[in-house]
Enzyme design. Sequence first.
Site, PDB file in Angstrom:
ATOM      1  CE1 TYR A  73      27.678  34.381 -19.823  1.00  0.00           C
ATOM      2  CE2 TYR A  73      29.433  34.832 -17.914  1.00  0.00           C
ATOM      3  CZ  TYR A  73      27.811  34.875 -18.414  1.00  0.00           C
ATOM      4  OH  TYR A  73      26.989  34.689 -17.629  1.00  0.00           O
ATOM      5  CG  PHE A 125      11.966  60.678 -19.014  1.00  0.00           C
ATOM      6  CD1 PHE A 125      11.280  61.581 -19.384  1.00  0.00           C
ATOM      7  CD2 PHE A 125      12.078  59.617 -19.358  1.00  0.00           C
ATOM      8  CE1 PHE A 125      10.750  61.548 -20.683  1.00  0.00           C
ATOM      9  CE2 PHE A 125      11.583  59.345 -20.734  1.00  0.00           C
ATOM     10  CZ  PHE A 125      10.789  60.509 -21.394  1.00  0.00           C
ATOM     11  CG  ASP A 126       8.847  57.691 -19.312  1.00  0.00           C
ATOM     12  OD1 ASP A 126      10.004  57.449 -19.382  1.00  0.00           O
ATOM     13  OD2 ASP A 126       8.379  57.467 -20.481  1.00  0.00           O
ATOM     14  CG  ASP A 215      18.239  60.090 -15.403  1.00  0.00           C
ATOM     15  OD1 ASP A 215      19.030  59.669 -16.405  1.00  0.00           O
ATOM     16  OD2 ASP A 215      17.063  59.974 -15.388  1.00  0.00           O
ATOM     17  CB  ALA A 217      19.749  60.019 -20.415  1.00  0.00           C
ATOM     18  CE  LYS A 258      17.226  58.469 -23.599  1.00  0.00           C
ATOM     19  NZ  LYS A 258      17.017  57.238 -22.886  1.00  0.00           N
ATOM     20  CG  HIS A 450       3.622  57.014 -21.823  1.00  0.00           C
ATOM     21  ND1 HIS A 450       3.763  56.667 -20.231  1.00  0.00           N
ATOM     22  CD2 HIS A 450       4.534  57.089 -22.132  1.00  0.00           C
ATOM     23  CE1 HIS A 450       5.077  56.583 -19.934  1.00  0.00           C
ATOM     24  NE2 HIS A 450       5.492  56.987 -21.169  1.00  0.00           N
TER      25      HIS A 450
HETATM   26  N1  F0G Z   1      16.567  58.796 -17.954  1.00  0.00           N
HETATM   27  C1  F0G Z   1      16.012  59.586 -18.873  1.00  0.00           C
HETATM   28  C2  F0G Z   1      16.156  61.121 -18.430  1.00  0.00           C
HETATM   29  C3  F0G Z   1      15.398  59.272 -19.869  1.00  0.00           C
HETATM   30  O1  F0G Z   1      15.144  60.297 -21.056  1.00  0.00           O
HETATM   31  C4  F0G Z   1      15.326  57.986 -20.398  1.00  0.00           C
HETATM   32  C5  F0G Z   1      14.713  57.442 -21.638  1.00  0.00           C
HETATM   33  C6  F0G Z   1      15.805  56.978 -19.420  1.00  0.00           C
HETATM   34  C7  F0G Z   1      16.207  57.541 -18.161  1.00  0.00           C
HETATM   35  C8  F0G Z   1      15.602  55.517 -19.537  1.00  0.00           C
HETATM   36  O2  F0G Z   1      16.619  54.956 -20.273  1.00  0.00           O
HETATM   37  O3  F0G Z   1      15.357  54.260 -22.439  1.00  0.00           O
HETATM   38  O4  F0G Z   1      17.703  53.510 -21.904  1.00  0.00           O
HETATM   39  O5  F0G Z   1      15.590  52.833 -20.713  1.00  0.00           O
HETATM   40  N2  F0G Z   1      14.220  58.215 -22.221  1.00  0.00           N
HETATM   41  C9  F0G Z   1      13.890  57.831 -23.715  1.00  0.00           C
HETATM   42  C10 F0G Z   1      13.087  59.107 -24.340  1.00  0.00           C
HETATM   43  C11 F0G Z   1      13.092  56.633 -23.854  1.00  0.00           C
HETATM   44  O6  F0G Z   1      12.499  59.138 -25.112  1.00  0.00           O
HETATM   45  O7  F0G Z   1      13.035  60.055 -23.620  1.00  0.00           O
HETATM   46  P1  F0G Z   1      16.226  53.984 -21.000  1.00  0.00           P
END
Ligand code: F0G
Length: 458
Positions: A73, A125-126, A215, A217, A258, A450
């Site tokens: 833990y 991003f979304d 960000d 990723a 990613k 979406h």
């Molecule tokens: N930032 C970026 C640029 C992303 O592409 C994503 C996720 C996230 C943050 C959020 O990360 O999914 O681990 O919570 N993108 C995926 C996509 C889902 O299909 O591009 P997460």
Amino acid sequence: MARKYVMEPFRIKMVEPIRLLTRKEREEAIQQAHYNVFYLKSDDVAIDLLTDSGTNAMSSTQWAGLMSGDESYAGSSSYYRLMDVTKKLFDYDFVQPVHQGRAAEKVLFPLLLGKGKVAISNMFFDTTRAHVELAGGRAIDCVTPEAKDTQSRAPFKGNMDIPRFESLLEEYEGRIGAVVMTLTNNSAGGQPVSMENLRKVSALCRQHDIPLCLDAARFAENAYFVKQREEEFKDASLEDIVRETFQLCDLFTMSAKKDAIVNIGGLIGVKDDEEMSLKVKANVISFEGYISYGGLAGRDLEAMAIGLMEGIHEDQLHYRIGQVEYLSALLNDEGIAHQMPAGGHGLFLDAKALLPHIPYYEFPGQALAIELYKEAGIRGCDIGSYMMGNDPDTLEQLESEFEFTRLAIPRRVYTQAHLDLIVEAMKNIRDRAEQVKGYRITWEPPILRHFQAHLLPL
Ligand code: F0G
């Protein structure tokens, strides 16, 4: 252009069968899915390009790492291994594991934003946009105008538009909670940000005393593009490029699903702000779990530590980006419009150009995604007005800068023949493009619609 396929720098030792449906079965499946690809069963998909997130194939070393994960833990040795790797790569004072990218956003953004505050980004991003809004703030996109012409081959279409950014800094003086640099720039087509651009953004943020949050990723893919396309870095190591990238910023959130080539995981980084680190820890303990696991199993931390290093390996990136370049070259030969040059993690079909008779409010990116599924069982997704959703204040449908159908390529999963099939399917759709119809939404939730909306063809 790279019509030559780069050999996979690995052997495949475990496989997953693909089930092929008939066209009629696919038409029924997508109808039952309310014409929303997120409701499709993965068993009904032949080539799944919905996302490159968490869909990667781990290496034998990572799978072996799962067995040695320490599930304590507190104070797990897997946590310390992960901390050693993140220190070496990013050199931040504090790094916190969390269960995925949006968990990092949920923990961090409320500490930077609130009602009346704005966040400016090269492009949100979304989920990042959603978390800015959930924290009470408003999200402003400020991508370089070069990104908007999908046919221009500008090398860094992910960049911040510096002149507009400077005027936004004036306009929103005192109200900017954070600047977020997304790299690579997912919504603009997996397009990279140059180090030159990041340096300018960083200098302006420091001048205005605004925290700059990465960000991150797809930090490894971005570093690879910097090395390929920015003269100053042609002889630099990817590790050096990554370190400079992170050092130009104050904070980072990362979806490790990613470029860290794992199926689950995320990180938050705080460079030099003890008070912020304490606030992050407090939120993490409440929302995610204790500091040394952050909502992950010890084995996940172990796999991430290994994956972070595999993800920035030059052979891996050469092959990976090479796959997208290969696909782009074949589609280009057929005159099928997409964001060029090819992005890092996927091929972004220009649905606006391919289906010019469908207006943004009838969702061309979504229409093309559904058509590809019906044609060949290929699952991509809309990155356009359908994903963008409604204005949070006026509730009116927003018009996105782009109408893309994204074909995201999972890492180390598909081979050349799969990519060739995409091209064949796209040729067939191109030949009867004018028959493809738009869609209308029959039900939608208030945020991130979406994923859940129901649609019907017009
Ligand atoms: N930032 C970026 C640029 C992303 O592409 C994503 C996720 C996230 C943050 C959020 O990360 O999914 O681990 O919570 N993108 C995926 C996509 C889902 O299909 O591009 P997460």
